[in-house]
Design a protein around this motif. Structure first.
Motif, PDB file in Angstrom:
ATOM      1  N   SER A  97       0.931  -0.468  -0.061  1.00  0.00           N
ATOM      2  CA  SER A  97      -0.421  -0.205  -0.172  1.00  0.00           C
ATOM      3  C   SER A  97       1.114   1.686   0.246  1.00  0.00           C
ATOM      4  CB  SER A  97      -1.182  -0.102   1.776  1.00  0.00           C
ATOM      5  OG  SER A  97      -0.985   1.219   1.578  1.00  0.00           O
ATOM      6  N   LYS A 135     -12.762  -6.882   5.920  1.00  0.00           N
ATOM      7  CA  LYS A 135     -12.823  -6.009   6.698  1.00  0.00           C
ATOM      8  C   LYS A 135     -12.943  -5.773   8.301  1.00  0.00           C
ATOM      9  CE  LYS A 135     -13.938  -3.104   2.892  1.00  0.00           C
ATOM     10  NZ  LYS A 135     -12.242  -2.270   2.621  1.00  0.00           N
ATOM     11  N   ARG A 176     -10.255   1.178   5.862  1.00  0.00           N
ATOM     12  CA  ARG A 176      -9.390   0.942   4.887  1.00  0.00           C
ATOM     13  C   ARG A 176      -7.894   1.271   5.709  1.00  0.00           C
ATOM     14  NH1 ARG A 176     -10.365   2.925  -0.246  1.00  0.00           N
ATOM     15  NH2 ARG A 176     -12.429   3.050  -0.540  1.00  0.00           N
ATOM     16  N   VAL A 177      -6.484   0.753   4.782  1.00  0.00           N
ATOM     17  CA  VAL A 177      -5.529   0.744   5.972  1.00  0.00           C
ATOM     18  C   VAL A 177      -4.618   1.470   5.190  1.00  0.00           C
ATOM     19  CG1 VAL A 177      -5.365  -1.478   6.987  1.00  0.00           C
ATOM     20  CG2 VAL A 177      -4.823  -1.239   4.278  1.00  0.00           C
ATOM     21  N   ASP A 191      -6.396   7.050   8.176  1.00  0.00           N
ATOM     22  CA  ASP A 191      -6.075   7.862   6.789  1.00  0.00           C
ATOM     23  C   ASP A 191      -4.224   8.693   7.497  1.00  0.00           C
ATOM     24  OD1 ASP A 191      -6.521  10.014   4.528  1.00  0.00           O
ATOM     25  OD2 ASP A 191      -5.936  10.941   6.000  1.00  0.00           O
ATOM     26  N   SER A 192      -4.063   8.109   6.324  1.00  0.00           N
ATOM     27  CA  SER A 192      -1.825   8.634   5.921  1.00  0.00           C
ATOM     28  C   SER A 192      -1.369   9.826   6.579  1.00  0.00           C
ATOM     29  CB  SER A 192      -1.549   8.230   4.696  1.00  0.00           C
ATOM     30  OG  SER A 192      -2.023   8.780   3.607  1.00  0.00           O
ATOM     31  N   TYR A 223     -13.389  -9.617  -5.193  1.00  0.00           N
ATOM     32  CA  TYR A 223     -13.270  -8.196  -4.969  1.00  0.00           C
ATOM     33  C   TYR A 223     -12.703  -7.073  -5.068  1.00  0.00           C
ATOM     34  CZ  TYR A 223     -13.214  -3.669  -1.743  1.00  0.00           C
ATOM     35  OH  TYR A 223     -13.308  -2.629  -1.304  1.00  0.00           O
ATOM     36  N   ARG A 278     -12.719  -2.521  -8.948  1.00  0.00           N
ATOM     37  CA  ARG A 278     -11.677  -1.425  -9.636  1.00  0.00           C
ATOM     38  C   ARG A 278     -12.341  -1.877 -11.349  1.00  0.00           C
ATOM     39  NH1 ARG A 278     -10.901  -1.729  -4.469  1.00  0.00           N
ATOM     40  NH2 ARG A 278      -8.734  -0.712  -4.099  1.00  0.00           N
TER      41      ARG A 278
END
Ligand SMILES: N[C@@H](CCC(=O)N[C@@H](CS)C(=O)NCC(=O)O)C(=O)O
Length: 231
Positions: free
Chosen positions: A18, A45, A55-56, A68-69, A130, A135
């Protein structure tokens, strides 16, 4: 207990790809904070449901849960202010925020269009249905169609890197003489590609290649040691 980071993994648990998680791992190294990573897959999840989203990266620091980064980076800067700064002050933080947003929209978007089929091939089998569905809905076409013209499209992608090349021709890091979060925000995107795809995004004689190489060597070669392809 040290910090824990939920980190996106591919088919092999060590394949961590990621871009957002890479930013945070580099930021944790920069701050000198020990941490453990927990491999996470798109299908898991429920494992990060405690964070209230899906999300990661998700960072757990004692009883604090941060996701969230960008939010995690500011959390680390503010809560570990006695350690090396990620932003170099308020002006640096504001300018980095722009670069971070640019990297999210333009750089990650551009890279994904070039390596989407490689991501699909390298993710865990349980994640594939998924990933393909979400996507293909996002792009409005098959994964294969998105990357079909990549040998041509990469030329335009490289041309769009010219502003970074110009800066890195004049200084070793986007942050100046030393790396800072502004570097990690961009580096994470290239490390994402390197960890999941053999497709050559960068040319070896490019200043971006040399800059990325310096960051691969940072923190005792932390990022270089990751499972990746030598592109
Ligand atoms: N804005 C978020 C983006 C996080 C994000 O999109 N992470 C991806 C992994 S690279 C994810 O967890 N995706 C889950 C999904 O697509 O279901 C950040 O900066 O952390």
């Amino acid at each position: 207990m040290g910090l824990q980071l939920y980190d996106l993994a591919g088919a092999e648990p060590e394949r961590r790809f990621s871009p957002y998680c890479w930013r945070i791992k580099m930021a944790l190294k920069h701050k000198g904070l020990p941490f453990d990573t927990i491999p996470w897959r798109f299908a898991d999840k429920d494992v990060i449901a405690f964070s209230g989203q899906g999300r990661v990266p998700v960072l757990v620091d004692g009883d604090q849960v941060v996701f969230d980064s960008w939010t995690i980076a500011t959390y680390l800067e503010d809560n570990y202010a006695d350690r090396p700064s990620l932003f170099g002050g308020d002006g640096g933080r504001a300018a980095t925020r722009f670069v971070n947003a640019w990297a999210d929209g333009v750089l990650v978007g551009g890279i994904v269009r070039l390596i989407l089929t490689d991501i699909f091939a390298n993710i865990d089998e349980k994640d594939r249905p998924y990933f393909r569905k979400t996507r293909e809905e996002r792009f409005g076409m098959s994964l294969e169609k998105v990357t079909a013209e990549r040998e041509t499209n990469v030329l335009a992608f490289r041309k769009n890197l010219e502003p970074i090349c110009a800066v890195l021709g004049a200084q070793p890091y986007l942050g100046g003489k030393e790396p800072a979060y502004v570097d990690y925000a961009v580096f994470g995107c290239f490390q994402f590609a390197r960890c999941i795809s053999r497709f050559p995004l960068l040319l070896e004689d490019d200043p971006v290649w040399a800059w990325r190489d310096r960051l691969l060597s940072a923190f005792d070669g932390f990022a270089r040691k990751a499972l990746s392809y030598a592109v």
